[in-house]
Each structure stands twice: as structure tokens, then as C-alpha cells.
Design an enzyme around this catalytic site. Sequence first.
Site, PDB file in Angstrom:
ATOM      1  N   GLU A 144     -23.573  49.935  26.257  1.00 22.44           N
ATOM      2  CA  GLU A 144     -24.385  48.709  26.284  1.00 22.44           C
ATOM      3  C   GLU A 144     -23.994  47.830  25.109  1.00 22.44           C
ATOM      4  O   GLU A 144     -23.920  48.301  23.972  1.00 22.44           O
ATOM      5  CB  GLU A 144     -25.871  49.064  26.177  1.00 22.44           C
ATOM      6  CG  GLU A 144     -26.778  47.858  25.983  1.00 22.44           C
ATOM      7  CD  GLU A 144     -28.167  48.235  25.470  1.00 22.44           C
ATOM      8  OE1 GLU A 144     -28.767  47.410  24.749  1.00 22.44           O
ATOM      9  OE2 GLU A 144     -28.649  49.337  25.769  1.00 22.44           O
ATOM     10  N   THR A 158     -30.536  43.678  25.252  1.00 25.86           N
ATOM     11  CA  THR A 158     -31.400  42.611  24.722  1.00 25.86           C
ATOM     12  C   THR A 158     -31.395  41.415  25.669  1.00 25.86           C
ATOM     13  O   THR A 158     -31.298  40.265  25.265  1.00 25.86           O
ATOM     14  CB  THR A 158     -31.005  42.205  23.285  1.00 25.86           C
ATOM     15  OG1 THR A 158     -30.702  43.389  22.536  1.00 25.86           O
ATOM     16  CG2 THR A 158     -32.160  41.498  22.581  1.00 25.86           C
ATOM     17  N   LYS A 193     -36.769  52.231  29.496  1.00 28.49           N
ATOM     18  CA  LYS A 193     -36.284  52.405  28.124  1.00 28.49           C
ATOM     19  C   LYS A 193     -37.473  52.657  27.205  1.00 28.49           C
ATOM     20  O   LYS A 193     -38.315  51.776  27.017  1.00 28.49           O
ATOM     21  CB  LYS A 193     -35.530  51.137  27.699  1.00 28.49           C
ATOM     22  CG  LYS A 193     -35.179  51.059  26.227  1.00 28.49           C
ATOM     23  CD  LYS A 193     -34.461  49.752  25.959  1.00 28.49           C
ATOM     24  CE  LYS A 193     -34.359  49.457  24.487  1.00 28.49           C
ATOM     25  NZ  LYS A 193     -33.561  48.237  24.234  1.00 28.49           N
TER      26      LYS A 193
END
Length: 197
Positions: free
Chosen positions: A41, A71, A131
Amino acid sequence: MRDFETIFSRTPVMAILRGFAPDRTLELARTAWDLGIICVEVPVQSPEAVEALAAVVRAAAGRDVVIGAGTVTTTDRVESARASGAEFTVAPGFDADVSRTSLALDMPYLPGVATPTEVERALSLGHMWLKAFPASLLTPAWITAMSGPFPEARFVCTGGIDSRNAQAFLDAGARAVAVGSALESPEQLPALAKLAG
């Protein structure tokens, strides 16, 4: 479109490469791949970060690896991630518009959760993979506690995870963990390779 079940069935470790210049991001991505960490990521909080994501996607061509954008807190970032070649999106929290946009572009969305209410809301909209963030503050006990009322939830623990505490989260019921700065610590690399394998 590869879903998270497919991605994390191969390895329970994801690498997060935040805040590096494109060259350093590439170097750490290759370190991750060499360790067997096939899921990377790259958070996209700035134009340089988007460049780093695109560079990693290009370097991944021909490799059996998966690259996502992190993000991703706005629909603009979803679109930027897609244009850069990301396969999935990750967010620190949950946003229904970001979720819809990501899924419409065939990118699985991994929303951040830290409370039972957030878990319930994300599950109600079809997101089983979540998450847990910030994981080091939530602790492994939080994962175990949430797995009782929400057995369908699949937690990816992110934030403050390294080779020393990752196994505790996996033992508590997490399906995957994400490491960042640990990739810059040579003494941790053998343990990360063992976790990834």
C-alpha cells in the site's frame, strides 16, 4: 478485480510505504517483495506520493503482486489512485462516498474502524474486510473482543505493527497485519519474512 480474501489468503502481511520519495518507495517495495510480502500500500496524501504509487505500479509489472493506495479519504483520491494503477483503496476511517466510488471503479475498499459502531456500520454496507486502526492502541484484546459480536469481520491491523507484535494480533484473530517502518529495520527483516511465508 481481486478481493481481499484472495489477496490475504496468500500472505497475512501487507507493507505500507508512507511519505517516501518515489525512489525510496520503490526500494522498500522491492524489499517487501523479496521477503514474500506481495501486497503493498502506498498512501496518496500528496502529488509526490501519487508519483510514488505510480512508480511502484510500473515496477510491479510482470510480478505476481498487488498494489493499493492508502489514506484514500476523498473521491478525488480514489480517482487518482485508479489512474495510477492501484488495485484497491485503504482509508483511516469510513466514508460512504469513497466506498461507492472505489467499488464503482472495481477497487476493493478497506475502511478504517476503531469502535463497535464503526464496525457495524461498515459491515451493514457490505464491507467484511476492515482496517483496525490504530492497532497498537486498540491492542490484540480489541480484535478478540470484536470477533465475538462480529464473527464475519475480517480485520487487517494497521498502525504501530512490527515483527515484535504482529503475531499477537494474528493470534488474537486478525486476518492480516500491515507493517511500515519495520521494513527499514534490518534486524526485523528475517522475522517479517517468516510472517509473510
